[in-house]
Design an enzyme around this catalytic site. Sequence first.
Site, PDB file in Angstrom:
ATOM      1  N   ALA A 246       0.853  -1.197   0.000  1.00  0.00           N
ATOM      2  CA  ALA A 246       0.000   0.000   0.000  1.00  0.00           C
ATOM      3  C   ALA A 246       0.887   1.245   0.000  1.00  0.00           C
ATOM      4  O   ALA A 246       1.904   1.285   0.691  1.00  0.00           O
ATOM      5  CB  ALA A 246      -0.885  -0.010   1.236  1.00  0.00           C
ATOM      6  N   PHE A 247       0.502   2.197  -0.792  1.00  0.00           N
ATOM      7  CA  PHE A 247       1.281   3.434  -0.908  1.00  0.00           C
ATOM      8  C   PHE A 247       0.883   4.376   0.225  1.00  0.00           C
ATOM      9  O   PHE A 247      -0.301   4.592   0.481  1.00  0.00           O
ATOM     10  CB  PHE A 247       0.978   4.084  -2.260  1.00  0.00           C
ATOM     11  CG  PHE A 247       2.118   4.903  -2.782  1.00  0.00           C
ATOM     12  CD1 PHE A 247       3.179   4.300  -3.431  1.00  0.00           C
ATOM     13  CD2 PHE A 247       2.142   6.274  -2.619  1.00  0.00           C
ATOM     14  CE1 PHE A 247       4.239   5.044  -3.913  1.00  0.00           C
ATOM     15  CE2 PHE A 247       3.194   7.031  -3.091  1.00  0.00           C
ATOM     16  CZ  PHE A 247       4.248   6.415  -3.740  1.00  0.00           C
ATOM     17  N   LEU A 248       1.867   4.920   0.882  1.00  0.00           N
ATOM     18  CA  LEU A 248       1.565   5.846   1.984  1.00  0.00           C
ATOM     19  C   LEU A 248       1.089   7.178   1.405  1.00  0.00           C
ATOM     20  O   LEU A 248       1.472   7.536   0.289  1.00  0.00           O
ATOM     21  CB  LEU A 248       2.815   6.074   2.835  1.00  0.00           C
ATOM     22  CG  LEU A 248       3.366   4.835   3.532  1.00  0.00           C
ATOM     23  CD1 LEU A 248       4.709   5.137   4.185  1.00  0.00           C
ATOM     24  CD2 LEU A 248       2.377   4.338   4.574  1.00  0.00           C
ATOM     25  N   ASP A 314      20.029  -4.162   6.161  1.00  0.00           N
ATOM     26  CA  ASP A 314      20.007  -2.981   5.294  1.00  0.00           C
ATOM     27  C   ASP A 314      19.116  -1.858   5.851  1.00  0.00           C
ATOM     28  O   ASP A 314      18.470  -1.143   5.099  1.00  0.00           O
ATOM     29  CB  ASP A 314      19.514  -3.421   3.903  1.00  0.00           C
ATOM     30  CG  ASP A 314      19.690  -2.341   2.853  1.00  0.00           C
ATOM     31  OD1 ASP A 314      20.646  -1.561   2.971  1.00  0.00           O
ATOM     32  OD2 ASP A 314      18.865  -2.276   1.929  1.00  0.00           O
ATOM     33  N   ASP A 334      10.688  -0.952   3.576  1.00  0.00           N
ATOM     34  CA  ASP A 334      11.866  -1.495   2.910  1.00  0.00           C
ATOM     35  C   ASP A 334      12.452  -2.706   3.634  1.00  0.00           C
ATOM     36  O   ASP A 334      13.493  -2.616   4.297  1.00  0.00           O
ATOM     37  CB  ASP A 334      12.938  -0.392   2.766  1.00  0.00           C
ATOM     38  CG  ASP A 334      14.076  -0.847   1.870  1.00  0.00           C
ATOM     39  OD1 ASP A 334      13.954  -1.924   1.264  1.00  0.00           O
ATOM     40  OD2 ASP A 334      15.092  -0.131   1.796  1.00  0.00           O
TER      41      ASP A 334
HETATM   42  N1  LIG Z   1       4.657   1.989   0.851  1.00  0.00           N
HETATM   43  C1  LIG Z   1       5.250   3.142   0.505  1.00  0.00           C
HETATM   44  N2  LIG Z   1       4.513   4.242   0.252  1.00  0.00           N
HETATM   45  C2  LIG Z   1       5.091   5.395  -0.108  1.00  0.00           C
HETATM   46  N3  LIG Z   1       6.403   5.559  -0.245  1.00  0.00           N
HETATM   47  C3  LIG Z   1       7.200   4.499  -0.007  1.00  0.00           C
HETATM   48  C4  LIG Z   1       6.661   3.239   0.379  1.00  0.00           C
HETATM   49  N4  LIG Z   1       7.703   2.373   0.528  1.00  0.00           N
HETATM   50  C5  LIG Z   1       8.817   3.069   0.263  1.00  0.00           C
HETATM   51  N5  LIG Z   1       8.518   4.341  -0.053  1.00  0.00           N
HETATM   52  C6  LIG Z   1       9.474   5.418  -0.389  1.00  0.00           C
HETATM   53  O1  LIG Z   1      10.249   5.023  -1.509  1.00  0.00           O
HETATM   54  C7  LIG Z   1      11.607   5.340  -1.308  1.00  0.00           C
HETATM   55  C8  LIG Z   1      12.467   4.130  -1.552  1.00  0.00           C
HETATM   56  O2  LIG Z   1      11.921   3.058  -0.835  1.00  0.00           O
HETATM   57  P1  LIG Z   1      12.764   1.851  -0.339  1.00  0.00           P
HETATM   58  O3  LIG Z   1      13.702   2.308   0.706  1.00  0.00           O
HETATM   59  O4  LIG Z   1      11.801   0.797   0.043  1.00  0.00           O
HETATM   60  O5  LIG Z   1      13.528   1.412  -1.662  1.00  0.00           O
HETATM   61  P2  LIG Z   1      15.023   1.017  -1.897  1.00  0.00           P
HETATM   62  O6  LIG Z   1      15.127   0.724  -3.349  1.00  0.00           O
HETATM   63  O7  LIG Z   1      15.415  -0.092  -0.988  1.00  0.00           O
HETATM   64  O8  LIG Z   1      15.796   2.335  -1.521  1.00  0.00           O
HETATM   65  P3  LIG Z   1      17.133   2.499  -0.696  1.00  0.00           P
HETATM   66  O9  LIG Z   1      18.245   2.189  -1.647  1.00  0.00           O
HETATM   67  O10 LIG Z   1      17.086   3.933  -0.278  1.00  0.00           O
HETATM   68  O11 LIG Z   1      17.094   1.559   0.455  1.00  0.00           O
HETATM   69  C9  LIG Z   1      11.735   5.900   0.104  1.00  0.00           C
HETATM   70  O12 LIG Z   1      11.887   7.276  -0.002  1.00  0.00           O
HETATM   71  C10 LIG Z   1      10.419   5.607   0.764  1.00  0.00           C
HETATM   72  O13 LIG Z   1      10.001   6.702   1.550  1.00  0.00           O
HETATM   73 MG   LIG Z   2      16.595  -0.410   0.551  1.00  0.00          MG
END
Ligand SMILES: Nc1ncnc2c1ncn2[C@@H]1O[C@H](COP(=O)(O)OP(=O)(O)OP(=O)(O)O)[C@@H](O)[C@H]1O
Ligand SMILES: [Mg+2]
Length: 445
Positions: A246-248, A314, A334
Amino acid sequence: MLGLRRDRLLTLLLLGALLSADLYFHLWPQVRLQLRPRRGRGGCSCPNSAGDPTAPPPDSAAATASRPGEAEHNFSQVQPGERSEEQGGRSAGRQDLPSKLQNLFAHPLYRTLEEPSLQGPEDTLLSSREALRYYLRKVARWNRQQREEETPEDYFYFIDFQRHNAEIAAFHLDRILDFRRVPPTVGRLLNVTKEILEVTKNEILQSVFFVSPASNVCFFAKCPYMCKTEYAVCGNPHLLEGSLSAFLPSLNLAPRLSVPSPWIRSYSLAGKEEWEVNPLYCDSVKQTYPYNSSNRLLNIMDMAIFDFLIGNMDRHHYEMFTKFGDDGFLIHLDNARGFGRHSHDEISILSPLSQCCMIKKKTLLHLQLLAHPDYRLSDVMRESLQEDQLSPVLTEPHLLALDRRLQIILKTVEGCIRIHGEQNVVVTEPSELLAPNSVQADLAS
Ligand SMILES: Nc1ncnc2c1ncn2[C@@H]1O[C@H](COP(=O)(O)OP(=O)(O)OP(=O)(O)O)[C@@H](O)[C@H]1O
Ligand SMILES: [Mg+2]
């Protein structure tokens, strides 16, 4: 005369058809609904224990589930490390119980909190028109690693795969631990051609799709690093497993803060962070804002416990909604690098707990409960994950690793209590003091 009879016959047939339709579409669904176990909090089919012949025997820990307020005595008997004779199944004489997961969510520790009253217009966020758009948006991870594959030992955590099944399993675990800080996440088998490429009008998205030499439809991400065609994911030829979260709400509607974890790891090949070399590191964290006054540090302990269970190294940052101030909860976003290796328990992830020696009482009670054979963590996780479309989400070794890691956490807490005393280690939050059915743990036993 003959015509009249034919009319009657037609009327009879029509009435018969109407009656059948009524039975099939109205009555039968009602009957099915009545026969199905009732749904409770957490989406579980929770039993109505009052007067229920399937209620657990009164001398068991599970019995406390059906008698809110009486949990105190029985729960205090839960011993870390206690196991039943049979592995993975139900306890003897309990075959008539609906499920361990249902019993877990019916336990007083999982009591439903009262809905907070709305304070002002900003609290109606989810019913606003703008917020509705977010129900349609999802954060996706794709299948890059087969379930039975383990991350090679020589891989650094920051080049490990991001696993869709880890995101799904993390959501279920977070709910089972009663943290509820992972946005709802489900697994789906998607036709990437029909459900993404052919429906999008976004030219950038269209431009990342290509057909591989093996005639599979693939796509890659556009981002500053690791986003080249080498890192593409491919359908088979169109179907691909993914996790959808779900998207925040947008940052305008619900601003969030991204905070570096005090136990952040070095993202270089050689570097070490202070917490890795200084055993007294937590003493300095405790004196630093915001960890010196709020319950932020306790929330970090929860997150470390969660990450240790899933094996996630991570967690470089954590996010919080600014609206709730310093005491707000940490959003467990994440989790894709969890569940990489079932054969290894990464003890360093528990460093916040082993160095600070503090834990919320509520968290400890949940962990103790999940170590009890009646609610065994691997069993409730297995059952919970069976509901997902991509089941089996985790292999058996990953499920069993959860039980093993849970024991390590409980032993770490026991060690802390031995050194510092229970009153200095186990922290009761103000909200727990107010709770009428507050469950007590006999930690000394
Ligand atoms: N469910 C969600 N709803 C809205 N935004 C989200 C959601 N999940 C992650 N994000 C946003 O997306 C971005 C990246 O998310 P995430 O950390 O899960 O990905 P990542 O590819 O592992 O990035 P990173 O390399 O920074 O760890 C973050 O800024 C986070 O705030
Ligand atoms: Mg990540």
